[in-house]
Write an enzyme that holds these catalytic residues in place. Structure first.
Site, PDB file in Angstrom:
ATOM      1  N   LYS A  48     -38.106  53.216 -16.912  1.00 47.51           N
ATOM      2  CA  LYS A  48     -39.067  52.065 -16.900  1.00 47.51           C
ATOM      3  C   LYS A  48     -40.439  52.649 -16.522  1.00 47.51           C
ATOM      4  CE  LYS A  48     -37.765  49.158 -18.924  1.00 47.51           C
ATOM      5  NZ  LYS A  48     -37.094  49.589 -20.330  1.00 47.51           N
ATOM      6  N   THR A  52     -40.083  56.349 -23.172  1.00 43.75           N
ATOM      7  CA  THR A  52     -39.896  56.050 -24.748  1.00 43.75           C
ATOM      8  C   THR A  52     -41.386  56.606 -25.291  1.00 43.75           C
ATOM      9  OG1 THR A  52     -38.271  54.575 -24.598  1.00 43.75           O
ATOM     10  CG2 THR A  52     -39.196  54.781 -26.856  1.00 43.75           C
ATOM     11  N   HIS A 108     -33.377  61.100 -16.543  1.00 42.49           N
ATOM     12  CA  HIS A 108     -33.898  60.256 -15.381  1.00 42.49           C
ATOM     13  C   HIS A 108     -33.674  60.644 -14.036  1.00 42.49           C
ATOM     14  CE1 HIS A 108     -35.920  57.121 -18.253  1.00 42.49           C
ATOM     15  NE2 HIS A 108     -34.545  56.580 -18.432  1.00 42.49           N
ATOM     16  N   SER A 138     -40.075  45.486 -14.408  1.00 45.52           N
ATOM     17  CA  SER A 138     -39.523  46.034 -15.842  1.00 45.52           C
ATOM     18  C   SER A 138     -38.191  46.318 -15.707  1.00 45.52           C
ATOM     19  CB  SER A 138     -40.484  46.952 -16.184  1.00 45.52           C
ATOM     20  OG  SER A 138     -39.993  47.712 -17.572  1.00 45.52           O
ATOM     21  N   TYR A 193     -48.649  56.589 -15.684  1.00 46.44           N
ATOM     22  CA  TYR A 193     -48.334  55.713 -16.874  1.00 46.44           C
ATOM     23  C   TYR A 193     -50.020  54.994 -16.716  1.00 46.44           C
ATOM     24  CZ  TYR A 193     -46.633  51.226 -19.089  1.00 46.44           C
ATOM     25  OH  TYR A 193     -46.354  50.382 -19.895  1.00 46.44           O
ATOM     26  N   ARG A 257     -41.184  44.823 -23.791  1.00 39.81           N
ATOM     27  CA  ARG A 257     -41.285  43.467 -23.634  1.00 39.81           C
ATOM     28  C   ARG A 257     -42.881  42.963 -23.929  1.00 39.81           C
ATOM     29  NH1 ARG A 257     -40.986  41.352 -18.883  1.00 39.81           N
ATOM     30  NH2 ARG A 257     -41.605  43.398 -17.791  1.00 39.81           N
TER      31      ARG A 257
END
Length: 307
Positions: A48, A52, A108, A138, A193, A257
């Protein structure tokens, strides 16, 4: 008549002290026969944390920005997930066998479980780290919808498990710190991120330089547009909607989401720094901050948990 065993919600299985999804733990032994190539590229993240997203960016870079080529298969086929295993779906190693070089791989795994061949071959690694508070929110929703995990329980109990490293892949704190340390001795591009959200074009240029590719500026702009959250959320090649419902139930929570509809108790705008504020109570936040300070003491890593 013999009952068919329910394959959903199995308990985590420990490997070298690291808790893993049961099926992923079973995939580690066959993974010992995996042989990395020097021209492989590894994407590594704690779950998370934008996996992706960076996978789609890198596939677009490798395909020269050709959108049609990037629609050739779902992202988990284009970028094989090394330790992946689930009932009725090809394993990561199965997918890898049909992947022509140069290959982009994903994991991961913490360093203790990483196949040594990746380090021996000095495979380049793009690592993405995300602030712990947004990760745990998440991850909780991901546990709810991805039935290869155990039941998440309440948000409060899940938060405690996360802090104790008792969720799949173990401690976030250890994961981000050990890959940071590795970046001092191994070719690792360590990205955040929050930086990608703030200025995706700048971070894509970092990736291009790291992997030794150059693209015209209009192609870079196309990559920025195609890999926006809005585009990826509706793209069946990136939103995991092709995975069977008994593995990932998108009716419980979307894999991506942001902008999805939720009951009032759930945050409406995930995917942004600071989303955790809609989920953490004041007491939980204070407790988390105290624990975080202890676990990250002496580490030079700095995360932004505010927009």
């Amino acid at each position: 008549m013999e009952l068919v065993q329910d394959t959903s919600r199995p308990p985590l299985k420990y490997v070298k002290g690291v808790p893993l999804i049961k099926y992923f733990a079973e995939a580690l032994e066959p993974l010992e026969n995996f042989r990395a190539r020097p021209d492989d590229l590894l994407i590594s993240t704690y779950p998370k944390s934008g996996t992706t997203w960076v996978s789609e960016i890198l596939d677009m870079i490798y395909q020269g920005g050709n959108l049609e080529k990037c629609r050739r298969a779902p992202i988990f086929i284009r970028v094989p997930f090394l330790e992946f295993k689930a009932p009725g779906i090809p394993t990561g190693l199965d997918v890898l066998k049909d992947t022509p070089p140069p290959r982009i791989l994903k994991t991961h795994l913490p360093l203790a479980l990483l196949p040594q061949t990746l380090l021996d071959q000095k495979v380049k690694v793009v690592y993405v780290a995300r602030n712990a508070k947004d990760v745990v929110v998440s991850y909780y929703h991901f546990y709810r919808m991805a039935k290869v995990h155990p039941e998440p329980g309440t948000w409060d109990s899940f938060l405690e498990k996360f802090m104790d490293g008792e969720v799949s892949y173990g401690s976030w704190y250890q994961h981000v710190q050990e890959w940071w340390e590795l970046s001092h001795t191994h070719p690792v591009l360590y990205l955040f991120y929050e930086d990608m959200k703030e200025n995706p074009k700048r971070e894509i240029h970092k990736i291009l330089e790291f992997v030794g590719h150059s693209l015209p500026e209009e192609i870079v702009d196309r990559i920025v547009q195609h890999t926006s959250f809005q585009e990826m959320q509706k793209n069946p090649m990136t939103n995991y909607s092709t995975i069977p419902l008994d593995i990932m139930d998108h009716k419980i929570s979307a894999f991506m989401r942001k902008g999805a509809l939720h009951p009032p108790s759930f945050p409406p705008y995930p995917g942004i720094a600071g989303d955790w504020k809609t989920t953490f109570t004041v007491a939980q936040n204070e407790h988390f901050d105290t624990d975080y300070a202890e676990k990250m003491a002496g580490c030079s890593l700095s995360f932004r948990s505010e927009p």
